[in-house]
Design a protein around this motif. Structure first.
Motif, PDB file in Angstrom:
ATOM      1  N   ASP A   1      -0.755   1.383  -9.469  1.00 38.30           N
ATOM      2  CA  ASP A   1       0.151   0.282  -9.783  1.00 38.30           C
ATOM      3  C   ASP A   1      -0.257  -0.282 -11.136  1.00 38.30           C
ATOM      4  OD1 ASP A   1      -1.903  -1.979  -9.179  1.00 38.30           O
ATOM      5  OD2 ASP A   1      -1.938  -0.677  -7.426  1.00 38.30           O
TER       6      ASP A   1
ATOM      7  N   THR B   1     -12.814   1.423   2.010  1.00 31.84           N
ATOM      8  CA  THR B   1     -13.165   0.006   2.064  1.00 31.84           C
ATOM      9  C   THR B   1     -13.379  -0.481   3.497  1.00 31.84           C
ATOM     10  OG1 THR B   1     -10.813  -0.210   1.623  1.00 31.84           O
ATOM     11  CG2 THR B   1     -12.274  -1.094  -0.024  1.00 31.84           C
TER      12      THR B   1
ATOM     13  N   TYR C   1      -6.567   4.421   1.923  1.00 36.62           N
ATOM     14  CA  TYR C   1      -7.129   3.070   2.102  1.00 36.62           C
ATOM     15  C   TYR C   1      -8.224   3.070   3.172  1.00 36.62           C
ATOM     16  CZ  TYR C   1      -2.839   2.414  -0.423  1.00 36.62           C
ATOM     17  OH  TYR C   1      -1.841   2.539  -1.343  1.00 36.62           O
TER      18      TYR C   1
ATOM     19  N   GLY D   1       0.101   4.490  -2.688  1.00 34.67           N
ATOM     20  CA  GLY D   1      -0.985   5.421  -2.388  1.00 34.67           C
ATOM     21  C   GLY D   1      -0.578   6.447  -1.345  1.00 34.67           C
TER      22      GLY D   1
ATOM     23  N   SER E   1      -7.037   7.063  -1.401  1.00 32.38           N
ATOM     24  CA  SER E   1      -6.470   5.962  -2.172  1.00 32.38           C
ATOM     25  C   SER E   1      -7.212   4.720  -1.739  1.00 32.38           C
ATOM     26  CB  SER E   1      -4.962   5.826  -1.960  1.00 32.38           C
ATOM     27  OG  SER E   1      -4.656   5.835  -0.598  1.00 32.38           O
ATOM     28  N   ASN E   2      -7.529   3.880  -2.689  1.00 34.51           N
ATOM     29  CA  ASN E   2      -8.398   2.772  -2.372  1.00 34.51           C
ATOM     30  C   ASN E   2      -8.290   1.656  -3.382  1.00 34.51           C
ATOM     31  OD1 ASN E   2     -10.488   3.150  -0.090  1.00 34.51           O
ATOM     32  ND2 ASN E   2     -11.311   1.597  -1.446  1.00 34.51           N
ATOM     33  N   HIS E   3      -8.680   0.476  -2.935  1.00 34.70           N
ATOM     34  CA  HIS E   3      -8.899  -0.617  -3.864  1.00 34.70           C
ATOM     35  C   HIS E   3     -10.285  -0.439  -4.448  1.00 34.70           C
ATOM     36  CE1 HIS E   3      -9.064  -4.490  -5.690  1.00 34.70           C
ATOM     37  NE2 HIS E   3     -10.118  -4.821  -4.968  1.00 34.70           N
TER      38      HIS E   3
ATOM     39  N   MET F   1       0.804  -1.215   0.000  1.00 38.84           N
ATOM     40  CA  MET F   1       0.000   0.000   0.000  1.00 38.84           C
ATOM     41  C   MET F   1       0.842   1.273   0.000  1.00 38.84           C
ATOM     42  SD  MET F   1      -3.092  -1.037   2.483  1.00 38.84           S
ATOM     43  CE  MET F   1      -4.414  -2.111   1.938  1.00 38.84           C
TER      44      MET F   1
ATOM     45  N   LEU G   1      -4.584  -2.574  -8.873  1.00 36.57           N
ATOM     46  CA  LEU G   1      -5.071  -3.008  -7.572  1.00 36.57           C
ATOM     47  C   LEU G   1      -5.578  -1.814  -6.755  1.00 36.57           C
ATOM     48  CD1 LEU G   1      -5.277  -5.657  -6.033  1.00 36.57           C
ATOM     49  CD2 LEU G   1      -3.025  -5.215  -5.058  1.00 36.57           C
ATOM     50  N   PHE G   2      -4.803  -0.732  -6.792  1.00 37.38           N
ATOM     51  CA  PHE G   2      -5.169   0.455  -6.018  1.00 37.38           C
ATOM     52  C   PHE G   2      -5.276   1.688  -6.913  1.00 37.38           C
ATOM     53  CE2 PHE G   2      -3.016  -2.261  -2.847  1.00 37.38           C
ATOM     54  CZ  PHE G   2      -4.107  -2.458  -2.011  1.00 37.38           C
ATOM     55  N   THR G   3      -6.125   2.603  -6.458  1.00 36.90           N
ATOM     56  CA  THR G   3      -6.470   3.784  -7.243  1.00 36.90           C
ATOM     57  C   THR G   3      -6.381   5.021  -6.359  1.00 36.90           C
ATOM     58  OG1 THR G   3      -8.024   2.425  -8.503  1.00 36.90           O
ATOM     59  CG2 THR G   3      -8.345   4.797  -8.611  1.00 36.90           C
TER      60      THR G   3
END
Lengths: 76, 223
Positions: free
Chosen positions: B200, B121, B118, B33, B146-148, B30, B204-206
């Motif tokens: 990435d 979620t 993160y 992010g 930042s999040n999945h 992580m 996976l993460f945004t």
């Protein structure tokens, strides 16, 4: 009761670290979760006190716990 | 796809269990992010609220002109954050508090930026959390998340669906849909969408950037 500077030795951190000073700024911007009024700092008891809600929020290891469920009800 | 249900108790229990090993498990994956969020905040400086600061992995990434207040629901995570602040001698972290992200105890327009690395979620009600973040950020200030984001289809979606049934034990939702953010934005004309950027190569993460519009009307109401 309200004192920004003094720290009593018995409250000076349970795990040997420096007790966190509760910033004057933080007291200005924090509000009581229930009444939205400002809080007072009780340095001896390590609590943030909402006189209007009659609640005291504990400060544990320098971290204020701002959850109504964790607060102590003040006696009249 | 709907967001699986999580309760406060689930999140608190899970993260109390995760706290001792969280950094070992999640720090590396992580990191992008946190780096991207800190870089954005470092550009503007000012007073920043870190919602769901957890163990404070991003705290050493902020430059001294960024003044940080961190909140988290989970006290054992904040204990680790506090030790990190001490060991790195971070004088720009002004305060850590146990607080509910869906019920912030700060007056309106208190911060120049509000970040949630993160975060979405793991909160029981993401839209209510976004409402609170939008409330405490100043007009013109950014909300940086930042999040999945859950896959819409394909094998990853199937895996996430399986994992989603275990949300309560995990303490987060693997199936977080992008529509949660767009639905929220649709009913918040005062919030501007700036950017959605993959963090990435696998997606996976945004990183998501939103901005509270600096309307002359809302500024006139402020002291």
């Amino acid at each position: 009761m309200v004192d920004d500077e003094a720290q009593s030795p018995e409250n000076a951190g349970r795990r040997g670290h420096e007790p966190s000073r509760i910033d004057r700024r933080l007291l200005e911007i924090l509000v009581c979760p229930l009444t939205k009024n400002t809080l007072e700092y009780d340095s001896a008891r390590q609590e943030l006190v909402s006189l209007s809600a009659r609640l005291a929020y504990p400060i544990r290891d320098g971290i204020p716990i701002m959850l109504p469920d964790e607060a102590r009800v003040l006696e009249y | 796809m709907t967001a699986p249900v999580l309760s406060h108790a689930d999140v608190n229990d899970a993260y109390s269990r995760w706290a001792p090993i969280y950094d070992a498990v999640f720090a590396w994956v992580m990191r992008p992010g946190r780096v991207a969020t800190a870089a954005l905040v470092n550009q503007t400086g000012g007073r920043v609220l870190d919602v769901g600061v957890g163990t404070g992995l991003e705290l050493p990434m902020f430059e001294p002109h960024v003044k940080v207040t961190g909140i988290d629901l989970c006290e054992p995570m904040l204990d680790i954050a506090r030790r990190r602040i001490e060991s790195h001698r971070l004088s720009n972290v002004e305060e850590l508090l146990v607080m509910d992200a869906m019920d912030l105890k700060f007056p309106d327009a208190s911060f120049d930026a509000v970040i949630g690395p993160y975060l979405l979620t793991v909160v029981p009600e993401p839209e209510r959390t976004l409402d609170e973040m939008a409330r405490v950020v100043k007009p013109g200030g950014e909300i940086i998340l930042s999040n999945h984001i859950g896959a819409e289809s394909g094998p990853v979606a199937v895996f996430e669906s399986w994992l989603g049934k275990r949300s309560a034990a995990l303490g987060w939702r693997p199936q977080f849909p992008w529509s949660t953010v767009t639905n929220w934005l649709a009913r918040r004309p005062d919030i501007e969408f700036i950017e959605r950027r993959p963090l990435d190569r696998v997606g996976l993460f945004t990183l998501i950037r939103l901005k509270r519009k600096a309307s002359p009307q809302s500024e006139a109401l402020l002291p």
